[in-house]
Design a protein around this motif. Structure first.
Motif, short mmCIF file in Angstrom:
data_model
loop_
_atom_site.label_atom_id
_atom_site.label_comp_id
_atom_site.label_asym_id
_atom_site.label_seq_id
_atom_site.Cartn_x
_atom_site.Cartn_y
_atom_site.Cartn_z
N VAL A 118 48.71 49.84 45.59
CA VAL A 118 48.01 48.28 45.11
C VAL A 118 46.57 48.02 45.38
CG1 VAL A 118 48.40 46.01 45.39
CG2 VAL A 118 50.39 47.17 45.14
N PRO A 156 42.21 44.66 41.62
CA PRO A 156 42.51 43.27 41.31
C PRO A 156 42.44 43.49 39.58
CG PRO A 156 40.62 42.94 42.37
CD PRO A 156 41.04 44.48 42.57
N SER A 157 42.07 44.60 39.32
CA SER A 157 41.72 44.55 38.00
C SER A 157 42.89 44.49 36.84
CB SER A 157 40.86 45.86 37.53
OG SER A 157 41.72 47.16 37.66
N ASP A 158 44.18 45.04 37.16
CA ASP A 158 45.17 44.87 36.29
C ASP A 158 46.39 44.29 37.17
OD1 ASP A 158 46.95 45.43 34.24
OD2 ASP A 158 46.99 47.41 34.41
N SER A 159 46.36 42.99 36.89
CA SER A 159 47.56 42.25 37.76
C SER A 159 48.57 42.63 37.61
CB SER A 159 47.16 40.63 37.93
OG SER A 159 47.26 40.43 36.48
N ASN A 160 49.08 42.94 36.05
CA ASN A 160 50.35 42.75 35.87
C ASN A 160 50.98 44.28 36.48
OD1 ASN A 160 50.55 40.71 34.24
ND2 ASN A 160 49.99 41.69 32.47
N ARG A 161 49.98 45.34 36.12
CA ARG A 161 50.52 46.63 36.85
C ARG A 161 50.75 46.61 38.43
NH1 ARG A 161 47.03 51.68 35.24
NH2 ARG A 161 48.60 52.03 33.52
N THR A 162 49.91 45.90 39.08
CA THR A 162 49.90 45.77 40.38
C THR A 162 51.21 44.98 40.70
OG1 THR A 162 47.29 45.45 40.70
CG2 THR A 162 48.61 44.79 42.22
N ALA A 163 51.47 43.91 40.10
CA ALA A 163 52.65 43.10 40.61
C ALA A 163 53.77 43.87 40.22
CB ALA A 163 52.80 42.01 39.66
N LEU A 172 54.16 46.63 43.02
CA LEU A 172 54.43 45.94 44.29
C LEU A 172 55.82 45.63 44.42
CD1 LEU A 172 53.12 44.85 46.87
CD2 LEU A 172 52.84 42.67 45.84
#
Length: 175
Positions: A38, A43-50, A53
């Motif tokens: 993560v 923080p550039s791709d919040s959907n992928r990060t979520a 996670l």
């Protein structure tokens, strides 16, 4: 947990601590790897990060729970193998006792003879013999029944203990 560890054949004094350490280490490693990924994504791709996670945490929880399920399944398979080999062991013990050996000597002999064909039964009989030397045969058989926790073992233990207590022929009880 300790009962399940014994059913699965883990008798070391530190078996509980080792199991918990391995299970927790796997779960924590997955959480840390998820956190590292993560942070690496940023923080550039919040959907992928979520998604990453949530997936990583779900995988860590699954591994945490699967360790206990694995232990339970391994114990069930081992109990099945003990139950499969127990009739052979009982026949051999009854032959040894009817041949003149004491029950402790018969347990020792049969545990050595079954070491190749039924290693789980051989190990359990060796433990029963060692417990009987330290305490009484009744206590050793009761501990065996608690470790294996199967109806067949419990009924065999009750019959042998009763014949020992009443002073009747153990061979007849084993048959």
């Amino acid at each position: 947990l300790e009962q399940e560890l014994r059913r699965a054949g883990y008798y070391k004094p530190a078996a509980r601590q080792e199991f918990l350490a391995i299970r927790n280490l796997l779960a924590i490693t997955l959480v840390l790897m998820t956190g590292g990924l993560v942070v690496w994504l940023g923080p550039s791709d919040s959907n992928r990060t979520a998604v990453l996670l949530i997936g990583g945490l779900a995988l860590a929880i699954t591994v945490f729970c699967a360790a206990r399920l694995y232990l339970h399944a391994k114990g069930r398979r081992r109990v099945g193998r003990v139950q499969d080999g127990l009739p052979d062991a009982m026949d051999m013990i009854s032959m040894c006792v009817s041949g003149g050996l004491s029950l402790n000597e018969a347990l020792d002999r049969v545990s050595r003879d079954l070491a190749f064909s039924h290693p789980e039964v051989a190990r359990e009989l060796e433990i029963v013999r060692e417990h009987a030397e330290v305490g009484t045969l009744e206590q050793a058989l009761r501990a065996f029944a608690n470790r294996i926790d199967a109806p067949m073992v419990k009924s065999m233990t009750a019959v042998v203990n009763q014949s020992e207590r009443l002073g009747t022929n153990v061979v007849t009880a084993l048959h």
